[in-house]
Design an enzyme around this catalytic site. Structure first.
Site, short mmCIF file in Angstrom:
data_model
loop_
_atom_site.label_atom_id
_atom_site.label_comp_id
_atom_site.label_asym_id
_atom_site.label_seq_id
_atom_site.Cartn_x
_atom_site.Cartn_y
_atom_site.Cartn_z
N LYS B 91 0.83 -1.22 0.00
CA LYS B 91 0.00 0.00 0.00
C LYS B 91 0.86 1.26 0.00
O LYS B 91 1.87 1.33 0.70
CB LYS B 91 -0.89 0.03 1.25
N GLY B 163 -10.89 -2.67 8.66
CA GLY B 163 -10.52 -2.84 10.07
C GLY B 163 -11.69 -2.93 11.02
O GLY B 163 -11.49 -2.97 12.24
N ARG B 175 -23.22 -2.62 -4.10
CA ARG B 175 -24.61 -2.40 -4.55
C ARG B 175 -24.72 -1.08 -5.32
O ARG B 175 -25.41 -0.99 -6.33
CB ARG B 175 -25.55 -2.35 -3.36
N GLY B 228 -13.97 -4.97 5.55
CA GLY B 228 -14.96 -5.46 6.51
C GLY B 228 -15.26 -6.94 6.39
O GLY B 228 -16.11 -7.46 7.12
N GLY B 249 -8.52 -8.22 5.18
CA GLY B 249 -7.53 -7.46 5.91
C GLY B 249 -7.33 -8.04 7.29
O GLY B 249 -6.51 -8.92 7.51
#
Lengths: 255, 312
Positions: B91, B163, B175, B228, B249
């Protein structure tokens, strides 16, 4: 009653849809250029995730992806032995691209720690990630003699690509040469000459890198025709599948 | 799986972009795992991850510790590169051109210009087409996705809310993207090029890319879920909603007491992602996964605590 001829794409992970789309284009090309070769055959293309789906197939493509992931997932799904049976006992036509080539090799080097499981079928040793990381991935024009005389070079896409570093190896148990000792030899179908500069010092031999091979029913390419719009290799391979079906070399479903 | 991707997909039609987007295409159907050490990277590889994301702290710890989150130490990235044969991503901060140059020089396989790190530029994202290394970027909607692709991103992911272990934001983002793609298709049918141009003005994106999206019926590059994903069912949900694969993650290594616990979670998430339509496999994966991270409900976060609002 036409015979069903189902061509599968192993759909554990990776570039599955890309192959299915090019297979459909290739079939349309064959339909328009030489419809007689499809006479009496009903072609279908399908994703393969289970042994039952594999059993329905007369031929199979193992796509690009991560070969370590594919091997782990295939093991968990109980697909490794059925795949070996498909390739090495039933001798059905199989084509592997990139990770698929790795899966179809009898041996591989530069594997993850502890090695990785392979399907095998090609008496070759592949070298994974031959050119390095993604920074060394590239596109190169390849002259592919097997497509015919005077064909334009093929824009071959190499992504963290493997190459064939040794051919006709004496495989330990299960190699095509081992079984009966009179399997067909490995044919080198394409060589890439631009990789010398990318080799580590002293490694270059001036012979280029082997990037496409065929041994009997098993075909493998280091690169990804499925990442192009160029249908020629898919047409070439599909014609061989059709030919094998026509000459009764294939167990065709519905017969 | 969704429809095909165009072989060269940001409208440039060039070989460089085919190679960049092509690697993402080879990751489809797989799981990319955040790892902070070589040992964690090996656990991910053995579990069947298609790639690892090397970073110093997983997002849930970034949240907890606060402060400025930056590119990881190159030494740690190199150790991870040596440990595994699968692609290694890393990252960089939004807009931090030099962090991206360092990661490119390190020879990582993909750069994530990520809202999980503290943004370095409050005006511009990195011009990613200037780089040879491919980039993945987060999005909350179609306009944001196409702005990143126009800048040269070769892969997109939902932002979600990293996170937290709460999947609600990732679901909202995919969506939204799906609904806006449906709008783009309708705009093309109803209004042709003018319809597309009007929608492009409204959502703030390049007209040609929007038209391409409408024609394809999907984003023109690979689109993964992120932000998430905590359980096998979460991963399968994101595949069900049309994502091409999943980033995990904090969901694997957060609060894992032993490497064995992390390995089990990692295997379970790979299983659920690759077999997301197989209910029996999802039962097995859920059992194998065991207790998930405790997490933080997205509804309890203050606006300034949300990472997904970073970038534009």
């Amino acid at each position: 009653m036409p015979q069903n001829l189902t061509v599968g794409v192993l759909a554990l992970q990776g570039g599955v849809v890309e192959h299915l789309n090019l297979l459909r284009k290739a079939a349309a090309h064959i339909q328009s250029s030489s419809p007689e070769s499809l006479e009496g055959l009903e072609l279908a293309f399908t994703e393969v995730r289970t042994t039952a789906q594999l059993t329905q197939c007369s031929a199979l493509i193992i796509p690009g992806g991560e070969s370590t992931t594919m091997a782990i997932v295939a093991r968990r799904l109980g697909l490794l032995d059925p795949l070996r049976e498909f390739v090495k006992v039933q001798h059905k036509p199989v084509w592997g691209t990139c990770a698929g080539l790795v899966m179809l090799a009898e041996q591989a080097s530069a594997t993850k720690q502890g090695g990785q499981e392979l399907v095998g079928g090609l008496d070759v040793k592949v070298l994974r990630n031959r050119y390095g990381t993604q920074m060394q991935s590239f596109v190169a024009g390849l002259d592919l003699g097997f497509l015919g005389q005077g064909e334009e070079p093929f824009r071959a896409v190499f992504i963290r690509a493997p190459i064939v570093e040794e051919v006709n190896i004496a495989a330990e148990g299960g190699g095509c040469l081992e079984q009966g000792g009179k399997g067909p030899p490995v044919e080198v179908l394409a060589v890439y000459h631009g990789g010398e500069g990318q080799k580590q010092a002293g490694e270059g031999n001036g012979k280029g890198d082997i990037v496409a091979v065929r041994q009997g029913n098993v075909f493998g390419t280091s690169f990804h025709p499925e990442l192009t719009n160029d249908v020629r290799i898919h047409v070439w391979w599909l014609r061989q599948v059709l030919d094998a079906a026509r000459h009764g070399k294939l167990v065709v479903n519905g017969v | 799986m969704a429809a095909n991707l165009h072989p060269a997909t940001n409208g440039t039609g060039n070989d460089d972009f085919t190679v960049k987007a092509g690697l993402a295409q080879m990751l489809k159907g797989g799981v990319i795992m955040d790892v902070t050490t070589a040992a964690e990277a090996r656990i991910a590889e053995e579990a069947g991850a298609v790639a690892v994301m090397a970073l110093e702290r997983i997002p849930s710890d970034i949240r907890k510790m606060g402060g400025v989150a930056r590119m990881s130490n190159p030494e740690m990235i190199q150790e991870i590169q040596k440990a595994v044969t699968i692609p290694v991503m890393a990252k960089a901060r939004i807009g931090h051109v030099v962090e991206c140059q360092i990661l490119e020089a390190l020879g990582v396989d993909y750069v994530d210009e990520s809202e999980v790190l503290t943004p370095a530029d409050d005006q511009f994202h990195v011009l990613k087409s200037d780089f040879k290394i491919p980039f993945v970027c987060g999005c909350r909607n179609l306009g944001e996705a196409l702005r990143r692709i126009k800048e040269g991103a070769a892969m997109i992911r939902t932002k979600g809310e990293a996170g937290t272990g709460d999947i609600v934001e990732a679901v909202k983002h995919i969506r939204t993207v799906n609904a806006e793609i449906a709008r783009a298709k309708a705009a093309l049918v109803a209004g042709g090029d003018l319809g597309i141009a009007a929608l492009a003005r409204e959502i703030g994106c390049d007209t040609a890319l929007l038209k391409q999206t409408a024609e394809l019926g999907r984003l023109p590059v690979v689109n993964f879920a992120a932000g998430g994903v905590a359980t096998p069912a979460d991963a399968a949900l994101m595949m069900h909603l049309g994502c091409d694969g999943v980033f995990v993650g904090s969901g694997i290594f957060k609060d894992a007491e032993t490497p064995e616990v992390a390995a089990k979670r990692a295997r379970a998430i790979v299983k659920a992602t690759t077999q997301y339509t197989d209910k029996q496999a999802l039962i097995e994966a859920s059992i194998e996964h065991g207790v998930a991270m405790k997490g933080i409900s997205n509804a309890d976060l203050k606006p300034e605590e949300k990472m997904s609002g970073r970038g534009w």
